[in-house]
Each structure stands twice: as C-alpha cells, then as structure tokens.
Design an enzyme around this catalytic site. Structure first.
Site, mmCIF file in Angstrom:
data_model
loop_
_atom_site.group_PDB
_atom_site.id
_atom_site.type_symbol
_atom_site.label_atom_id
_atom_site.label_comp_id
_atom_site.label_asym_id
_atom_site.label_seq_id
_atom_site.Cartn_x
_atom_site.Cartn_y
_atom_site.Cartn_z
ATOM 1 N N SER A 226 0.841 -1.193 0.000
ATOM 2 C CA SER A 226 0.000 0.000 0.000
ATOM 3 C C SER A 226 0.876 1.242 0.000
ATOM 4 O O SER A 226 2.027 1.215 0.458
ATOM 5 C CB SER A 226 -0.901 0.023 1.236
ATOM 6 O OG SER A 226 -0.158 0.341 2.405
ATOM 7 N N ASP A 227 0.328 2.341 -0.532
ATOM 8 C CA ASP A 227 0.944 3.628 -0.230
ATOM 9 C C ASP A 227 0.772 3.861 1.261
ATOM 10 O O ASP A 227 -0.054 3.221 1.925
ATOM 11 C CB ASP A 227 0.305 4.732 -1.068
ATOM 12 C CG ASP A 227 1.247 5.912 -1.282
ATOM 13 O OD1 ASP A 227 2.188 6.086 -0.473
ATOM 14 O OD2 ASP A 227 1.045 6.666 -2.242
ATOM 15 N N TRP A 228 1.515 4.805 1.803
ATOM 16 C CA TRP A 228 1.574 4.970 3.249
ATOM 17 C C TRP A 228 0.223 5.446 3.786
ATOM 18 O O TRP A 228 -0.275 6.494 3.409
ATOM 19 C CB TRP A 228 2.707 5.917 3.603
ATOM 20 C CG TRP A 228 4.016 5.225 3.879
ATOM 21 C CD1 TRP A 228 4.832 5.450 4.947
ATOM 22 C CD2 TRP A 228 4.648 4.187 3.120
ATOM 23 N NE1 TRP A 228 5.928 4.625 4.896
ATOM 24 C CE2 TRP A 228 5.844 3.825 3.781
ATOM 25 C CE3 TRP A 228 4.319 3.507 1.957
ATOM 26 C CZ2 TRP A 228 6.702 2.834 3.323
ATOM 27 C CZ3 TRP A 228 5.172 2.502 1.484
ATOM 28 C CH2 TRP A 228 6.341 2.186 2.160
ATOM 29 N N GLY A 230 -2.453 3.981 3.002
ATOM 30 C CA GLY A 230 -3.372 3.876 1.885
ATOM 31 C C GLY A 230 -4.180 2.592 1.840
ATOM 32 O O GLY A 230 -4.867 2.332 0.854
#
Length: 817
Positions: A226-228, A230
């Site tokens: 995941s993006d941070w 996210g």
C-alpha cells in the site's frame, strides 16, 4: 536448495502470528525481523530522484538529488535511466535499505497535477521505455524497484478518497501500459497501490486490478504494498491482492488479521501466498539474511555528481533560439529572477530529500565565468508561501497535547519547520505531543514583513509576547501537508532595519484525517515590488546578456496539491517583459514541473526549459547556456498556448477536478498530443519538441516487410549537418486503419535517441510488433490489431513528421492481455 524452496520452507515453518507480522510494517520504513527463524529485516526508502533513507521528509542524512521524473522524461533516453537506476542502487545501499519506492509512472493527464514533476510523460510508450530502463538498472544491483502508483493517480485533489472513473480500454491503452512493461519486461519486484479509488473501489483492495490484471494477465510474482496509510481494510485487502500494509505498526492487520483467519473469513492459504511474496522480495534483495545493525551514511560520490550534471543538461529543452545560444563569448551577464540565486532542484512531497548540496544558476554561471562578469538581481518572488524562517530555535517537547507539565527534552532547530511521525524523542509520540519553539529574528531591512503559518496539527505564534497568528481555535482543513494541514495563515509585521523580535510558537498534534503525522512550517518574508523589478532592469541594461531564471518551486510543484493554473506565479511575467525591453539579448530559463503559459515568447531571444534537474542544477544550466553541453531534452508533455486548451479544462467539474468523490476520465485515450490532434488546437510547443545547437537531416525511409506475427521495422538515415556534435530524437508515430472504436490521429510507437558528430550519418532502425497496431476490445478483453493499412510517420516531434509511408496488415491479429 533453490530460493523458491527455501522461502516455501520458511513460510511453512512460521506460526500464524509470525506470518501475519510480515504483512505489515513494523515502523515507517521497515518490516519486522523473525528472529526465531533468522529472517532479517526488510527496509525501504523513498525515491524516485534519490534515496532519502529512514529520516523525515525534512532534514535527515544527506543524499544525492537526481533530476526529477519529468526531467528524466525529457531525456528520451532509456539507457541514461538505466545508468541512473544503477547509481540509485548505490544510494539505497548507503541508507541500509533494500527497496526503493520508485519509479513514479502515472501519466500526465492534465497540466496542473501537482505531481506531474515526479512522472515521466503524457505518453504511455515513452513512460514505459524509461521505466524499464530505470527498473532494470536498479534491480541489476540487487535493489528492488517499486513502480507506483497503481493506478489512476493523475491528480492530487482529494487523492486519498477520490474515485478515478476510467473505462477499461483507456486503462489498458494508456494508464496501465507502463506498469505492464515494468512487470513483463523489467520484472519489477514490487508495485505500490495508489491512494485513490478506481471505479469506486480503493486500489489497495481492488481484486480486478491486483489479482485479475497484475497477477493473472501479466504474471506478477512480486509484492504489492500500500501507499503509506493507503490501505483501509483487513479481509478485503488481503483477499484482493495486497501483500503489505504500510507503514507500521499494523492498523488493519496484526491481531485483526489473525482473528480473520481463525474465524475462517480469510483462508490460511491466502496468508501463506502473501508471505511467500514477501519472502521472495527479501530473497531477491538480500534482506532475508541481512542482520546488520541499522546505520545510514551520506556518500557524496564524484561519479554520481558527474552523472547528475550530465543528466541535467540532457534533460534541458531548448524551446526558442534566435542564434544567441550558446553563449560562447557572453561578455558581462545579468542573472536575474527568483530562481537565480535559489537552487530549485526538486519538487515537494515524499520525493524530497536533504541534498548533499545545491548549485543555483547564479552559482554555476559565476563559477564558469568569474564573479567580475556576473551581475545579480532578484526582481520578484514566486513562492506559494512565505519563505521558511531561518534562525536558531529551541523546541521543548511535552508528552501532552496542551503543553502541560514539564518538557521531557529540548531540541535545537535551524529553521521553523518540521515533519514528525512515529517516536520523535524518548517517550514522545508524534501522534500525541505538544511543543514550544522559541527564538529570535533580526530584520535586515525595514518594511512590512509577512509571517505565514501552516500546520498539520494546531499552532499559534506570539511575537514579543503578543499573539499574531493562530491555527489552534480556528484551524480548518486545507490543502497543505498532503491535505492534512490548514491553508497558510498570514500576519503583517512592520519592522525597522536591525529590529530584533522574540518569537514563540506553540504546537500540538491532533487526530489526522488519513495520513498520520504532525507538520509545521512558519515563514517570514519581505514581499517584493516595483523597486525590485527596477533593480533587475538596471542590471539588464548594464549587461551584454540578461538571463532571467523564473518558474515555480517545490511549494507549487508538490505532492498533495494541484496547481491553480499554468501561468507563472507572482510578478514573473512583468519581470520578463521589463528585462526583455531593457535588453533584447534576453534568455529565459524556466524551472517548472510542467507547462506554463508564455505570452512573452516574441519578446525574448531564447527560452530553455530546465525543469528541476537535481543538486547540480546550476552547473547543468550553465553548461547548456555556455555551450559546454548540448540541450539534449525534448518535451515529454505538450505545452498548450493557454490552460483552457488542455483536455481537462471543462465546465463539468466531474471531469476535473472531481465532484462528489468522483473524477471522470471522459476524454478516454485522447490526452496530450492526441487531444490537440483531435480538437485541432495547436499547442505552443508540441510533444517531443526541442531544438539543438546543430542541425540534422533525416532521409531514406524504408518500411517493412511485415511478417505474419505483425512484426516489422522502419529504417532511416540521420545526418548531423551542422558544425557541432549533438543529439536528435527520432520519433515514429502510427496512424490507424479503420476499426470499430475511435482512435487517435497518431500515436507514438517507437523512438531512438541518436548522438552524432558533425557530418556523421547513422542508420536508425525502429522495431515494432503487432501490439503497436492494437486497440483493446473491452467485450472480448483482447488486444486486436485490425487488418488494414496504417500510416507510418517519422520525425522530430508530434507536429514535425516529414518522413511518411504506409504498412498493410493483411489479417487481423488477436492477442491475450
């Protein structure tokens, strides 16, 4: 034992708790070790224009700053990106990390995306070729690439919740192309999901995107992270293809995921497969057996300095030249503008880092010519916010959110800004703390100074004991700090020359909306006006050549916020026109992360688009202006005459910037030069455009023959007819045969960068396959190369294609995704 056998045995030897522990970060930048099985600790670091390491977005261990993505896109040189990937591997290793969070390959859908600077191009083929070069270079040195953001993150407006609504054909033909190439050709080891939703579903739990397309159609065997902050769920994310939740500690996994397995909501076999993917990445990068204690170093390598300087010059695009450039004997020069003495080397957001050094255009030109031949004037300012207050400060940290009790520690600051996450001091958590920051400021000049306050958290400022600005009681969510902060709060401070004021800043954390951190920026500046423009005009009149350094900076071109338009901010247009009127030998050096409107082109002698070319910025710019290097760049994005000419300028807010949580990609595949071709609206500077210091002739086009599989080649000759060595980018576009769907008038399908000495001729061969002819059929979910006759157009940019021919595909060819 093979690596696959080993990771399979390790996965089976783990307890469920140990398996689950590897599916979330342990902290902001790493995964936990599994000490019982002697499994090391995987560490990642932000990119893509450097390796920041384990520190904050501000400060930290110094790193090499390479050119930003759009600058690398302007090189049109996959081989150069391969070299940069290899160099970045060295940088990642110096930060004791195994994986770089790069490259960023989202497509330039519009001119105002705040993160366009970080991405390569408006065109999927150019983006794909550059990404393959970057990834193969990086991974050849044992460092994992993480191609991002998958997918549909073409705007920063409400990006953590917005749904990008895109039809499958447009996704397959435009936005997914670089990711597909990264998986199939470069064999990328990791993919990062985007923050946004895609057609209503968060990409971090999008089964069609992650399982059907990425793993099924393309055969990806690496890690999807995941993006941070996210990821948003436990079972849906794990079932639909997300291996790793970042950052740590776990939010939706950990005990929640163990419970989901024990209840039968998540099969144990799914957990095992996700763990296998993590272990495979660890094995590929050496993290599996890496038990070194964590340490970082700032290695300022001479070879990296040279590569950054070379890449900076090769990214520079010569847009206009009446014969003034190169400045082989410039005489006295005036270096003017807000970007003259300030080195604009990178954009804002998670790509920023603490560079080893910054060379401004003034620095570079002074070093090359000598201080006695250089005059400097600022002329105007161009920052979105007030310049950060630079003065020694003390920050007392409290474990409470209301500054109650005694501070547990006091830290020294050199400037009034910070970005805090995790444990920021013993016993101090960035999610629950307060601070009092104190210091002095002495005004060097009299005037009405302007103070600015931005905070993701709560803050108030007192000057000489009197509160002058606050975002505490009246804090309101705005667009700063990745849309977690307020808009800038301003206050005027009338000061006399030499006056010293006492500054106190109270800061408190607060619950975040999406991204968990606290951030503060306090600026203090003296606004410019007509007096500064008059000073610049006087400098221009006293010089033989005026070089006006204008554009934007990292406050405008930044992750977390789109641009309001593409006009030059502040008084820069007035400055350019005033200087050009005073000295007809005026060169404009633009530093932006994308297009700008240029109503003044007819008033200046030359224009160079220099982007944000990394820490060697001023040296690379000086090399190009003085003829020590060729301006090797070609535009990776069309520059419209007006913002209104762009594809997303519309009266329908759902097309852009979005409405009720949805942004509709109504234009489909017709973006960039395809949009200009469709509407008949000529750009100011077309896609692929760029001038040289020499001249080239292209001739002798031969096309085909085409084989039964749809493969063919086009060959031509390129001759340097000038008296300098230089480079040219040969671009091949196909025009479509009749088919059941609307297609662009022409599409880039192949290109080659050619470096030639004076008088030298080279034969260039461009190879294409059946996919170059194909469109994506959403009914059968197949690529279809329709039988028929296609046009082959070859030249220097999307509007200069003098060599033309035709090729006939005798039978329709159908391919799986």
């Amino acid at each position: 034992m093979t690596p696959e056998s080993r990771i399979s045995e390790l996965a089976d030897a783990m307890t469920l708790a140990e398996q689950v522990s590897l599916l979330s970060g342990s902290d902001f930048w790493s995964l936990p070790a599994v000490e019982r099985l002697s499994i090391g600790k995987l560490r990642v670091t932000d990119g893509p224009n450097g390796a920041r390491g384990g520190g904050s977005l501000i400060g930290g261990v110094k790193s090499a700053a390479f050119p930003v993505g759009i600058a690398l896109g302007a090189t049109w040189n996959p081989d150069l990106l391969h070299q940069i990937g290899q160099a970045l591997a060295d940088e990642v290793k110096s930060k004791n990390a195994h994986v770089l969070l790069a490259p960023t390959v989202n497509i330039h859908r519009n001119q105002t995306n705040g993160r366009n600077f970080e991405c390569y191009s408006e065109d999927p083929i150019l983006t794909a070729e550059l990404a393959v070069g970057y990834i193969t270079g990086l991974q050849s040195q044992g460092i994992g690439a993480t191609i991002k953001h998958f997918a549909g993150n073409e705007s920063e407006i409400q990006r953590t919740t917005m749904s990008s609504d895109v039809d499958e054909r447009t996704l397959r033909e435009v936005y997914l192309v670089p990711f597909e190439a990264a998986v199939k050709r470069a064999k990328t080891w990791a993919v990062m999901s985007s923050y946004n939703r895609l057609n209503g579903t968060y990409t971090s739990e999008h089964g069609w995107l992650l399982n059907t397309v990425l793993r099924g159609d393309w055969g990806f065997d690496g890690v999807v992270m995941s993006d941070w902050f996210g990821s948003h769920s436990t079972a849906p994310s794990i079932l639909n293809g997300l291996d790793l939740e970042m950052p740590g500690p776990a939010r939706d996994r950990g005990e929640k995921l163990i419970a989901a397995v024990e209840s039968g909501e998540v099969p144990a076999g799914v957990i095992r497969q996700r763990v296998i993917n993590i272990l495979r990445l660890m094995a590929r990068t050496g993290a599996l057996d890496d038990h070194r204690p964590f340490s970082e170093s700032a290695n300022d390598r001479p070879e990296h300095r040279a590569l950054i300087r070379k890449a900076g010059a090769e990214s520079a695009v010569l847009l206009q030249n009446n014969g003034l450039l190169p400045l082989t004997n410039p005489g006295k020069i005036a270096v003017i503008g807000p970007n003259a003495a300030v080195a604009q080397i990178m954009g804002g957001g998670s790509a920023q880092l603490n560079a080893h050094y910054r060379v401004s255009p003034l620095d570079g030109l002074t070093a090359a010519l000598g201080a006695d031949r250089v005059i400097h004037a600022t002329g105007c300012d161009n920052g979105k916010f007030q310049p950060i207050l630079q003065t020694p400060l003390k920050m007392a940290l409290y474990p409470t959110t209301d500054l109650s009790g005694e501070p547990t520690t006091v830290q020294d600051l050199t400037e009034a800004q910070g970005f805090w996450f995790g444990e920021i001091a013993p016993g101090i958590d960035a999610a629950h703390f307060s601070a009092r920051i104190t210091g002095q400021f002495t005004a060097p000049k009299a005037g009405t100074w302007r103070l600015g306050l931005r905070v993701a958290g709560l803050a108030r400022i007192r000057v000489d004991g009197v509160q002058v600005a606050e975002a505490w009681e009246t804090w309101t969510k705005g667009t700063t700090f990745f849309e977690e902060g307020c808009e800038e709060v301003l206050a005027d401070l009338p000061l006399t020359a030499g006056q010293t004021i006492q500054i106190e800043i109270d800061l408190s954390s607060k619950p975040s909306a999406n991204l968990a951190f606290t951030a503060l920026a306090v600026g203090l500046g003296l606004p410019t006006g007509q007096a500064e423009i008059d000073e610049a005009v006087a400098a221009a009149r006293a010089a033989d050549v005026a070089i006006v350094c204008v554009g934007r900076d990292a406050s405008w071109d930044t992750e977390g916020a789109d641009l309001p338009g593409i006009s030059l901010p502040g008084g820069q247009v007035s400055l350019i026109r005033a200087v050009a009127a005073a000295n007809p030998r005026t060169v404009v050096v633009l530093q932006t992360g994308g297009p700008v409107e240029m109503p003044w082109t007819g008033e200046v002698a030359a224009i160079v688009q220099a982007w944000y070319p990394g820490q060697e910025a001023g040296n690379a710019i000086a090399d190009v202006l003085l003829g020590q290097a060729e301006p090797g760049g070609r535009l990776p994005q069309s520059f419209p005459v007006r913002y209104e000419d762009g594809v997303t300028f519309t009266q329908d807010p759902e097309i852009y910037p979005g409405l009720d949580g949805h942004v509709r990609y109504e234009e489909g595949v017709f973006i960039g030069y395809r949009h200009h071709d469709k509407t008949g609206t000529d750009p100011l500077w077309p896609f692929g455009f760029g001038l040289s210091y020499t001249n080239f002739d292209i001739s002798d086009l031969t096309i085909g023959p085409i084989d039964a599989e749809g493969n063919f080649q086009a060959t031509l000759k390129v001759t340097n007819t000038g008296d300098r060595a230089g480079s040219e980018v040969i671009q091949l576009y196909l025009t479509p045969a009749p088919c059941p769907v609307p297609r662009p008038k022409r599409e880039l399908k192949a290109f080659a960068k050619v470096h030639l000495k004076p008088g030298e001729t080279q034969t260039v061969t461009l190879s294409l396959d059946a996919r170059a002819f194909a469109w994506f059929d959403t009914q059968t979910r197949r690529w279809i190369a329709s039988a028929g006759t296609y046009g082959v157009e070859i030249g220097r940019n999307a509007m200069d294609l003098p060599l033309q021919g035709r090729i006939t595909l005798a039978e329709t060819i159908i391919r799986l995704p």
